[in-house]
Motif scaffolding. Sequence first.
Motif, PDB file in Angstrom:
ATOM      1  N   VAL A  19       0.860  -1.184   0.000  1.00  0.00           N
ATOM      2  CA  VAL A  19       0.000   0.000   0.000  1.00  0.00           C
ATOM      3  C   VAL A  19       0.894   1.231   0.000  1.00  0.00           C
ATOM      4  O   VAL A  19       1.746   1.387   0.876  1.00  0.00           O
ATOM      5  CB  VAL A  19      -0.919   0.061   1.241  1.00  0.00           C
ATOM      6  CG1 VAL A  19      -1.872   1.246   1.114  1.00  0.00           C
ATOM      7  CG2 VAL A  19      -1.697  -1.221   1.417  1.00  0.00           C
ATOM      8  N   LYS A  20       0.695   2.094  -0.964  1.00  0.00           N
ATOM      9  CA  LYS A  20       1.396   3.383  -0.993  1.00  0.00           C
ATOM     10  C   LYS A  20       0.454   4.446  -0.443  1.00  0.00           C
ATOM     11  O   LYS A  20      -0.715   4.505  -0.826  1.00  0.00           O
ATOM     12  CB  LYS A  20       1.806   3.734  -2.417  1.00  0.00           C
ATOM     13  CG  LYS A  20       2.657   4.998  -2.525  1.00  0.00           C
ATOM     14  CD  LYS A  20       4.062   4.792  -1.946  1.00  0.00           C
ATOM     15  CE  LYS A  20       4.905   3.890  -2.808  1.00  0.00           C
ATOM     16  NZ  LYS A  20       6.331   3.884  -2.385  1.00  0.00           N
ATOM     17  N   GLY A  66      -4.713  -1.878  -6.988  1.00  0.00           N
ATOM     18  CA  GLY A  66      -4.676  -1.789  -8.441  1.00  0.00           C
ATOM     19  C   GLY A  66      -4.346  -0.426  -8.994  1.00  0.00           C
ATOM     20  O   GLY A  66      -4.264  -0.246 -10.213  1.00  0.00           O
ATOM     21  N   HIS A  67      -4.147   0.556  -8.121  1.00  0.00           N
ATOM     22  CA  HIS A  67      -3.959   1.942  -8.543  1.00  0.00           C
ATOM     23  C   HIS A  67      -2.592   2.466  -8.095  1.00  0.00           C
ATOM     24  O   HIS A  67      -2.022   1.985  -7.107  1.00  0.00           O
ATOM     25  CB  HIS A  67      -5.031   2.833  -7.938  1.00  0.00           C
ATOM     26  CG  HIS A  67      -6.415   2.550  -8.425  1.00  0.00           C
ATOM     27  ND1 HIS A  67      -7.136   1.460  -8.012  1.00  0.00           N
ATOM     28  CD2 HIS A  67      -7.213   3.224  -9.298  1.00  0.00           C
ATOM     29  CE1 HIS A  67      -8.326   1.470  -8.603  1.00  0.00           C
ATOM     30  NE2 HIS A  67      -8.396   2.523  -9.377  1.00  0.00           N
ATOM     31  N   GLY A  68      -2.121   3.511  -8.799  1.00  0.00           N
ATOM     32  CA  GLY A  68      -0.898   4.186  -8.370  1.00  0.00           C
ATOM     33  C   GLY A  68       0.252   3.223  -8.185  1.00  0.00           C
ATOM     34  O   GLY A  68       0.607   2.459  -9.086  1.00  0.00           O
ATOM     35  N   GLU A  69       0.802   3.203  -6.979  1.00  0.00           N
ATOM     36  CA  GLU A  69       1.933   2.326  -6.671  1.00  0.00           C
ATOM     37  C   GLU A  69       1.557   1.236  -5.681  1.00  0.00           C
ATOM     38  O   GLU A  69       2.444   0.573  -5.131  1.00  0.00           O
ATOM     39  CB  GLU A  69       3.094   3.168  -6.142  1.00  0.00           C
ATOM     40  CG  GLU A  69       3.630   4.177  -7.151  1.00  0.00           C
ATOM     41  CD  GLU A  69       4.806   4.976  -6.598  1.00  0.00           C
ATOM     42  OE1 GLU A  69       5.722   4.378  -6.015  1.00  0.00           O
ATOM     43  OE2 GLU A  69       4.787   6.215  -6.735  1.00  0.00           O
ATOM     44  N   PHE A 198      -4.149   7.266 -14.997  1.00  0.00           N
ATOM     45  CA  PHE A 198      -4.746   6.302 -15.920  1.00  0.00           C
ATOM     46  C   PHE A 198      -3.691   5.321 -16.421  1.00  0.00           C
ATOM     47  O   PHE A 198      -3.925   4.110 -16.476  1.00  0.00           O
ATOM     48  CB  PHE A 198      -5.368   7.020 -17.126  1.00  0.00           C
ATOM     49  CG  PHE A 198      -6.798   7.410 -16.951  1.00  0.00           C
ATOM     50  CD1 PHE A 198      -7.799   6.451 -16.869  1.00  0.00           C
ATOM     51  CD2 PHE A 198      -7.164   8.742 -16.884  1.00  0.00           C
ATOM     52  CE1 PHE A 198      -9.127   6.804 -16.722  1.00  0.00           C
ATOM     53  CE2 PHE A 198      -8.492   9.113 -16.734  1.00  0.00           C
ATOM     54  CZ  PHE A 198      -9.482   8.146 -16.652  1.00  0.00           C
ATOM     55  N   SER A 199      -2.531   5.843 -16.802  1.00  0.00           N
ATOM     56  CA  SER A 199      -1.495   4.997 -17.394  1.00  0.00           C
ATOM     57  C   SER A 199      -0.833   4.087 -16.363  1.00  0.00           C
ATOM     58  O   SER A 199      -0.349   3.004 -16.709  1.00  0.00           O
ATOM     59  CB  SER A 199      -0.442   5.859 -18.095  1.00  0.00           C
ATOM     60  OG  SER A 199       0.255   6.688 -17.173  1.00  0.00           O
ATOM     61  N   ARG A 200      -0.827   4.494 -15.081  1.00  0.00           N
ATOM     62  CA  ARG A 200      -0.189   3.677 -14.035  1.00  0.00           C
ATOM     63  C   ARG A 200      -1.106   2.594 -13.493  1.00  0.00           C
ATOM     64  O   ARG A 200      -0.643   1.591 -12.957  1.00  0.00           O
ATOM     65  CB  ARG A 200       0.264   4.563 -12.876  1.00  0.00           C
ATOM     66  CG  ARG A 200       1.392   5.516 -13.190  1.00  0.00           C
ATOM     67  CD  ARG A 200       1.922   6.157 -11.919  1.00  0.00           C
ATOM     68  NE  ARG A 200       0.879   6.813 -11.142  1.00  0.00           N
ATOM     69  CZ  ARG A 200       0.971   7.092  -9.841  1.00  0.00           C
ATOM     70  NH1 ARG A 200       2.048   6.725  -9.170  1.00  0.00           N
ATOM     71  NH2 ARG A 200      -0.003   7.723  -9.212  1.00  0.00           N
ATOM     72  N   ALA A 201      -2.419   2.806 -13.574  1.00  0.00           N
ATOM     73  CA  ALA A 201      -3.364   1.859 -12.995  1.00  0.00           C
ATOM     74  C   ALA A 201      -3.374   0.551 -13.782  1.00  0.00           C
ATOM     75  O   ALA A 201      -3.159   0.529 -14.992  1.00  0.00           O
ATOM     76  CB  ALA A 201      -4.762   2.463 -12.966  1.00  0.00           C
TER      77      ALA A 201
END
Length: 284
Positions: A19-20, A66-69, A198-201
Amino acid sequence: MMKDEVLPKSGVLENDNLVKYVQQGDPANEPVILVHGLAASLHDWDDLLPVLAESGYTARALDLFGHGESHKPLDHNEFTFDAVFDHFSEWIDSQHITRSMILVGHSLGGGIILQYALRHPERVRALILVNPFYDIQQLPPFMRFLFRKQLLNTKLIKRTPYRLFRIFVDLSSANFYSGQSEPHILPEHIRYQTALDFSRASAGIYNIPYTLPHLTLELPRIDRPTLLIWGQRDQTLAPESFPHLKKILPNIVASHAMPICGHVPHQCHPEKFNPLVMKFLKEL
């Protein structure tokens, strides 16, 4: 590093999922948890986090499952609302927060915090809902059709580069309504961050909406003081669904429709949005 920059932290849950998150403010202060929407990240709250910290709160924002880092499983069958909710709940537990929390949620994050208030009412002091996603019927017909079942092939989404996401964000951020001369255009730095998120998810996140639970019938059980804010030009969720929510939740103590904003009023006009939040918190 700039003086007001806050470095993200990493946490590992008991199931080894990453978790970030970021935290601003004295940990002894009253906790405020901020939860972003689908295909976004903890950076959704960059304008609100320092305001909360300066006002005497401990503000935390995370990258959802599933999102970010945060953790992104390879198997897209793992992407469900329950998986996102469990990841969020386990992160909350890992923070060892002993006081009741103020939960802030945008879009999918709104659905997450509504579910949390249903399951753990004793841990929640108040809710702030921003264009909350609580019913699949809020989506336009085409999106309901698209999300009616699991997306089996997400390779095209996965291969979409940042520049194409940016074109989509730039086009969709300029919103003109007939009879209204004032445009709604997201600031440049917000459009940059939105396309980056959007591109990282993971492409698997687009399987989450079809698993959204039927929250509507349960919502009258939530009795915590609630602030509801929405953008009247939302093209992702039906704007009329937010006044409808006022009739369902029993303790909405304040609500505000922002006329020159779409789906992200907290990013569209933070200079108007943030004072509404702080006024609500001051009057709790």
